[in-house]
Design an enzyme around this catalytic site. Structure first.
Site, PDB file in Angstrom:
ATOM      1  N   ASN A 187       0.833  -1.200   0.000  1.00  0.00           N
ATOM      2  CA  ASN A 187       0.000   0.000   0.000  1.00  0.00           C
ATOM      3  C   ASN A 187       0.864   1.245   0.000  1.00  0.00           C
ATOM      4  O   ASN A 187       2.004   1.240   0.481  1.00  0.00           O
ATOM      5  CB  ASN A 187      -0.885   0.056   1.258  1.00  0.00           C
ATOM      6  CG  ASN A 187      -1.787  -1.140   1.396  1.00  0.00           C
ATOM      7  OD1 ASN A 187      -2.601  -1.421   0.532  1.00  0.00           O
ATOM      8  ND2 ASN A 187      -1.642  -1.862   2.499  1.00  0.00           N
ATOM      9  N   HIS A 208       2.059   8.053  18.718  1.00  0.00           N
ATOM     10  CA  HIS A 208       3.178   8.738  18.084  1.00  0.00           C
ATOM     11  C   HIS A 208       4.153   9.308  19.100  1.00  0.00           C
ATOM     12  O   HIS A 208       3.859   9.437  20.283  1.00  0.00           O
ATOM     13  CB  HIS A 208       2.698   9.828  17.127  1.00  0.00           C
ATOM     14  CG  HIS A 208       1.938  10.948  17.769  1.00  0.00           C
ATOM     15  ND1 HIS A 208       0.589  10.873  18.042  1.00  0.00           N
ATOM     16  CD2 HIS A 208       2.331  12.175  18.198  1.00  0.00           C
ATOM     17  CE1 HIS A 208       0.183  11.994  18.606  1.00  0.00           C
ATOM     18  NE2 HIS A 208       1.228  12.807  18.713  1.00  0.00           N
ATOM     19  N   ASP A 210       6.895  12.371  20.077  1.00  0.00           N
ATOM     20  CA  ASP A 210       7.259  13.785  19.912  1.00  0.00           C
ATOM     21  C   ASP A 210       8.757  13.939  20.167  1.00  0.00           C
ATOM     22  O   ASP A 210       9.242  13.629  21.260  1.00  0.00           O
ATOM     23  CB  ASP A 210       6.520  14.662  20.915  1.00  0.00           C
ATOM     24  CG  ASP A 210       5.076  14.921  20.535  1.00  0.00           C
ATOM     25  OD1 ASP A 210       4.644  14.459  19.470  1.00  0.00           O
ATOM     26  OD2 ASP A 210       4.372  15.588  21.324  1.00  0.00           O
ATOM     27  N   HIS A 232       9.901  19.265  17.844  1.00  0.00           N
ATOM     28  CA  HIS A 232       8.468  19.465  17.606  1.00  0.00           C
ATOM     29  C   HIS A 232       8.009  20.805  18.168  1.00  0.00           C
ATOM     30  O   HIS A 232       7.081  21.413  17.639  1.00  0.00           O
ATOM     31  CB  HIS A 232       7.688  18.311  18.244  1.00  0.00           C
ATOM     32  CG  HIS A 232       6.207  18.463  18.203  1.00  0.00           C
ATOM     33  ND1 HIS A 232       5.531  18.816  17.065  1.00  0.00           N
ATOM     34  CD2 HIS A 232       5.252  18.313  19.174  1.00  0.00           C
ATOM     35  CE1 HIS A 232       4.230  18.864  17.324  1.00  0.00           C
ATOM     36  NE2 HIS A 232       4.044  18.580  18.596  1.00  0.00           N
ATOM     37  N   HIS A 288       4.695  20.205  26.587  1.00  0.00           N
ATOM     38  CA  HIS A 288       5.434  20.395  25.347  1.00  0.00           C
ATOM     39  C   HIS A 288       6.580  21.386  25.542  1.00  0.00           C
ATOM     40  O   HIS A 288       7.725  21.132  25.142  1.00  0.00           O
ATOM     41  CB  HIS A 288       4.504  20.895  24.243  1.00  0.00           C
ATOM     42  CG  HIS A 288       3.658  19.840  23.626  1.00  0.00           C
ATOM     43  ND1 HIS A 288       2.515  19.348  24.220  1.00  0.00           N
ATOM     44  CD2 HIS A 288       3.781  19.166  22.455  1.00  0.00           C
ATOM     45  CE1 HIS A 288       1.972  18.429  23.444  1.00  0.00           C
ATOM     46  NE2 HIS A 288       2.728  18.296  22.366  1.00  0.00           N
TER      47      HIS A 288
END
Length: 265
Positions: free
Chosen positions: A67, A78, A80, A84, A213
């Site tokens: 694919n 996911h 980071d 980021h 973050h």
């Protein structure tokens, strides 16, 4: 390799072969139906996961199936990387292709907040919660992952998983005191959550905004999002394997997070 080093690896291989070590998958299945992070409309958006067949044992390729797929770097379960966030943009080893590989295998501490988040979707993990956890389980060691168990991954409905209303996203996460404690006083390698982001859903309104973050990535630490199966891990004693795709200057990527834990007798 030294004899002692070889013996260590032999014992690990033997433990895996005898199933004395369990391998637990902490990864959501990546598909078009898995919800993506949604930013305020004035910002550009991450592309959702898409997949289309190239061939499936047919005229386009009689003996093989494969694919094409596409998605944003921060899709599904996911990773980071430090670059980021703006606070980590100058980190010379802060991209997915430049992170030191030895940092991608690390122990984990799991803080169970499931009872609290069942009552309050905006529950915040604080420094006091972490100190109370340490009184029961021991110190959070330098270089460990801190994983916040909330039960959020049990929300199979995308609307409930994102949990939007007119005031924005409502999901649990750490407050500023917890993040500062983990970064400065315990020097964790990163923070992991079951929600789409490592920060709480309302963290845009914190001071500073998005403290997980901002502080984690500014200190060269990592994030894991959209984890599942944290209820299968002990509070301490699991070893996480977390290599992201080696994307040139990648800010993160989907990955398969595996935990090694000692098997019960």
């Amino acid at each position: 390799m030294t004899p002692s080093g070889q013996d260590l690896l032999d014992r690990m291989a033997g433990a895996l072969a005898r199933r004395r070590v369990r391998v637990i998958d902490l990864t959501q299945t990546l598909s078009h139906s898995f919800p993506s992070i949604v930013l305020p409309p004035e910002f550009d958006q991450s592309a959702p996961f898409r997949s289309e067949p190239i061939s499936r044992y047919d005229a386009d390729g009689p003996d093989w199936y494969w694919n094409n797929f596409s998605c944003g770097e921060h899709t599904g379960t996911h990773f980071d990387a430090p670059i980021h966030w703006i606070t980590g943009r100058d980190d010379p080893r802060g991209a997915t292709d430049s992170i030191e590989p030895s940092r991608l295998i690390a122990p984990a501490c799991v803080v169970d907040c499931e009872a609290e988040t069942a009552k309050d979707a905006d529950f915040l993990l604080t420094r006091d919660h972490l100190l109370a956890w340490e009184r029961d389980h021991g110190r959070i060691e330098k270089g460990s992952w801190l994983l916040m168990r909330t039960g959020w991954s049990k929300r199979s409905d995308a609307t409930l998983y994102q949990n939007f209303d007119e005031t924005g996203l409502h999901t649990p996460g750490p407050d500023l005191s917890a993040v500062r404690f983990l970064v400065d006083e315990r020097q964790v390698i990163g923070f992991g959550s079951e929600t789409i982001g490592t920060d709480a859903g309302q963290a845009a309104h914190f001071s500073p905004p998005y403290p997980c973050h901002s502080l984690m990535h500014g200190a060269g630490r990592f994030g894991l999002q959209c984890l599942t199966g944290l209820e299968l891990l002990p509070p301490k004693g699991a070893l996480l394997i977390t290599p992201p795709l080696k994307i040139l200057r990648g800010s993160g990527s989907p990955l398969r997070v595996l935990a090694l834990v000692e098997a019960a007798d």
